[in-house]
Each structure stands twice: as C-alpha cells, then as structure tokens.
Design a protein around this motif. Structure first.
Motif, PDB file in Angstrom:
ATOM      1  N   THR A   1     -14.188 -10.805   3.540  1.00 39.07           N
ATOM      2  CA  THR A   1     -14.286 -10.752   2.164  1.00 39.07           C
ATOM      3  C   THR A   1     -12.695 -10.416   1.689  1.00 39.07           C
ATOM      4  N   VAL A   2     -12.429 -10.600   0.502  1.00 40.44           N
ATOM      5  CA  VAL A   2     -11.008 -10.092  -0.064  1.00 40.44           C
ATOM      6  C   VAL A   2     -11.136  -8.851  -0.693  1.00 40.44           C
ATOM      7  N   VAL A   3     -10.544  -7.896  -0.472  1.00 43.37           N
ATOM      8  CA  VAL A   3     -10.378  -6.570  -1.010  1.00 43.37           C
ATOM      9  C   VAL A   3      -8.944  -6.493  -1.767  1.00 43.37           C
ATOM     10  N   ARG A   4      -8.741  -5.762  -2.822  1.00 44.12           N
ATOM     11  CA  ARG A   4      -7.814  -5.464  -3.570  1.00 44.12           C
ATOM     12  C   ARG A   4      -7.536  -3.955  -3.283  1.00 44.12           C
ATOM     13  N   LEU A   5      -6.272  -3.633  -2.568  1.00 49.10           N
ATOM     14  CA  LEU A   5      -5.840  -2.363  -2.281  1.00 49.10           C
ATOM     15  C   LEU A   5      -4.667  -1.654  -3.040  1.00 49.10           C
ATOM     16  N   GLY A   6      -4.490  -0.616  -3.274  1.00 50.35           N
ATOM     17  CA  GLY A   6      -3.446  -0.158  -3.781  1.00 50.35           C
ATOM     18  C   GLY A   6      -2.825   0.748  -2.861  1.00 50.35           C
ATOM     19  N   VAL A   7      -1.410   0.925  -2.672  1.00 51.92           N
ATOM     20  CA  VAL A   7      -0.712   1.692  -1.715  1.00 51.92           C
ATOM     21  C   VAL A   7       0.163   2.525  -2.731  1.00 51.92           C
ATOM     22  N   ALA A   8       0.113   3.735  -2.835  1.00 54.31           N
ATOM     23  CA  ALA A   8       0.805   4.610  -3.649  1.00 54.31           C
ATOM     24  C   ALA A   8       2.083   5.096  -2.984  1.00 54.31           C
ATOM     25  N   ASP A   9       2.659   4.834  -1.525  1.00 55.64           N
ATOM     26  CA  ASP A   9       3.686   5.128  -0.996  1.00 55.64           C
ATOM     27  C   ASP A   9       4.690   4.177  -1.512  1.00 55.64           C
ATOM     28  N   THR A  10       5.800   4.755  -2.533  1.00 56.22           N
ATOM     29  CA  THR A  10       6.595   4.022  -3.037  1.00 56.22           C
ATOM     30  C   THR A  10       8.058   3.285  -2.104  1.00 56.22           C
TER      31      THR A  10
ATOM     32  N   THR B   1      -2.900 -10.558   2.610  1.00 54.68           N
ATOM     33  CA  THR B   1      -2.561 -11.894   2.264  1.00 54.68           C
ATOM     34  C   THR B   1      -1.398 -11.940   1.453  1.00 54.68           C
ATOM     35  N   SER B   2      -1.400 -11.162   0.449  1.00 56.24           N
ATOM     36  CA  SER B   2      -0.248 -11.140  -0.490  1.00 56.24           C
ATOM     37  C   SER B   2       0.036  -9.721  -0.929  1.00 56.24           C
ATOM     38  N   ALA B   3       1.135  -9.249  -1.727  1.00 61.02           N
ATOM     39  CA  ALA B   3       1.337  -7.871  -2.262  1.00 61.02           C
ATOM     40  C   ALA B   3       2.477  -8.146  -3.379  1.00 61.02           C
ATOM     41  N   ALA B   4       2.423  -7.064  -4.208  1.00 62.73           N
ATOM     42  CA  ALA B   4       2.993  -7.292  -5.431  1.00 62.73           C
ATOM     43  C   ALA B   4       3.541  -5.724  -5.748  1.00 62.73           C
ATOM     44  N   VAL B   5       4.708  -5.426  -6.330  1.00 58.43           N
ATOM     45  CA  VAL B   5       5.097  -4.214  -6.676  1.00 58.43           C
ATOM     46  C   VAL B   5       4.366  -3.938  -7.938  1.00 58.43           C
ATOM     47  N   ASP B   6       3.859  -2.526  -8.505  1.00 62.08           N
ATOM     48  CA  ASP B   6       3.508  -2.154  -9.407  1.00 62.08           C
ATOM     49  C   ASP B   6       4.596  -1.272  -9.918  1.00 62.08           C
TER      50      ASP B   6
ATOM     51  N   THR C   1       4.782   0.045 -12.806  1.00 64.98           N
ATOM     52  CA  THR C   1       4.573   1.207 -13.660  1.00 64.98           C
ATOM     53  C   THR C   1       4.399   2.609 -12.811  1.00 64.98           C
ATOM     54  N   THR C   2       4.086   2.184 -11.644  1.00 66.67           N
ATOM     55  CA  THR C   2       3.604   3.332 -10.559  1.00 66.67           C
ATOM     56  C   THR C   2       4.658   3.257  -9.626  1.00 66.67           C
ATOM     57  N   GLY C   3       5.390   2.391  -8.926  1.00 66.89           N
ATOM     58  CA  GLY C   3       6.181   2.325  -8.017  1.00 66.89           C
ATOM     59  C   GLY C   3       5.431   1.926  -6.741  1.00 66.89           C
ATOM     60  N   GLY C   4       4.071   1.909  -7.000  1.00 67.52           N
ATOM     61  CA  GLY C   4       3.215   1.525  -5.503  1.00 67.52           C
ATOM     62  C   GLY C   4       3.381   0.050  -5.548  1.00 67.52           C
ATOM     63  N   VAL C   5       2.558  -0.299  -4.525  1.00 66.95           N
ATOM     64  CA  VAL C   5       2.069  -1.738  -4.311  1.00 66.95           C
ATOM     65  C   VAL C   5       0.870  -2.173  -4.388  1.00 66.95           C
ATOM     66  N   HIS C   6       0.456  -3.199  -4.852  1.00 64.37           N
ATOM     67  CA  HIS C   6      -0.874  -3.895  -4.930  1.00 64.37           C
ATOM     68  C   HIS C   6      -1.062  -4.823  -3.826  1.00 64.37           C
ATOM     69  N   VAL C   7      -2.219  -4.942  -3.212  1.00 62.90           N
ATOM     70  CA  VAL C   7      -2.390  -5.894  -1.982  1.00 62.90           C
ATOM     71  C   VAL C   7      -3.690  -6.509  -2.077  1.00 62.90           C
ATOM     72  N   LEU C   8      -3.501  -7.961  -1.657  1.00 60.22           N
ATOM     73  CA  LEU C   8      -4.692  -8.728  -1.573  1.00 60.22           C
ATOM     74  C   LEU C   8      -4.974  -8.603  -0.112  1.00 60.22           C
TER      75      LEU C   8
ATOM     76  N   ARG D   1       5.209   2.278  11.255  1.00 56.94           N
ATOM     77  CA  ARG D   1       4.548   3.138  10.542  1.00 56.94           C
ATOM     78  C   ARG D   1       3.270   2.550   9.944  1.00 56.94           C
ATOM     79  N   THR D   2       2.146   3.360   9.699  1.00 54.27           N
ATOM     80  CA  THR D   2       1.248   2.956   8.820  1.00 54.27           C
ATOM     81  C   THR D   2       1.045   3.567   7.333  1.00 54.27           C
ATOM     82  N   VAL D   3       0.795   3.071   6.502  1.00 58.44           N
ATOM     83  CA  VAL D   3       0.404   3.743   5.098  1.00 58.44           C
ATOM     84  C   VAL D   3      -0.848   3.604   4.785  1.00 58.44           C
ATOM     85  N   GLU D   4      -1.396   4.559   4.044  1.00 56.17           N
ATOM     86  CA  GLU D   4      -2.679   4.706   3.380  1.00 56.17           C
ATOM     87  C   GLU D   4      -2.885   3.815   2.395  1.00 56.17           C
ATOM     88  N   ALA D   5      -4.060   3.112   2.064  1.00 57.58           N
ATOM     89  CA  ALA D   5      -4.455   2.039   1.148  1.00 57.58           C
ATOM     90  C   ALA D   5      -5.720   2.786   0.453  1.00 57.58           C
TER      91      ALA D   5
END
Length: 84
Positions: free
Chosen positions: A13-22, A43-48, A50-57, A75-79
């Motif tokens: 399935t596809v999930v939309r994740l947010g990464v707060a690590d700027t 599969t893809s990512a884009a900078v948000d 407004t928050t400096g984080g990243v949105h990920v599919l 390293r790894t980042v939390e999502a």
C-alpha cells in the motif's frame, strides 16, 4: 536493500509520511523500516516549506502499521503518518 524490503512483501500500500527533521534530504529510493526491518521504499518526497520538514510517499507492506523510520544511508530519521 530494496530486494530485502520487497521479499515476502505480499500486498503493498502507499502511505504518506511526514519527517520533521529539517536536515533530512530524501529524494526517493530510500528504504522504509519498521522496528528495524525493511518494509518498503520511498517513491517520492517533497519539502514542506511551511515547516521545513519533508512529506514522503512510500510503498510499504500493507500489514505493517509502523512505527516508521527512513534509512538515509548514514543515519535514519523518524517518520509519522502525515495528515491533512
């Protein structure tokens, strides 16, 4: 490592994740993990801007509900599941 993420995957399935690590630089192709086990791939990512984080599919195993981390190689980042 992508083969490891896909092995025994069953339904996905596809999930939309947010990464707060700027400082996270996510482009696509990174391994998504849950509990230290590879479960999918970004599969893809884009900078948000407004928050400096990243949105990920990400395409992940359907049976996995998190918690999520993304392997950036050095390293790894939390999502978290993104809302909105």
């Amino acid at each position: 490592m992508e083969k490891a993420a896909a092995s025994g995957a069953g339904e996905t399935t596809v999930v939309r994740l947010g990464v707060a690590d700027t400082t996270a630089q996510i482009w696509g192709g990174e391994v998504v993990m849950s509990g230290g086990t590879p479960v999918g791939t970004v599969t893809s990512a884009a900078v948000d801007y407004t928050t400096g984080g990243v949105h990920v599919l990400a395409m992940v195993r359907a049976a996995v509900a998190g918690p999520w981390t993304i392997d950036l190689g050095t390293r790894t980042v939390e999502a978290t599941v993104a809302s909105g």
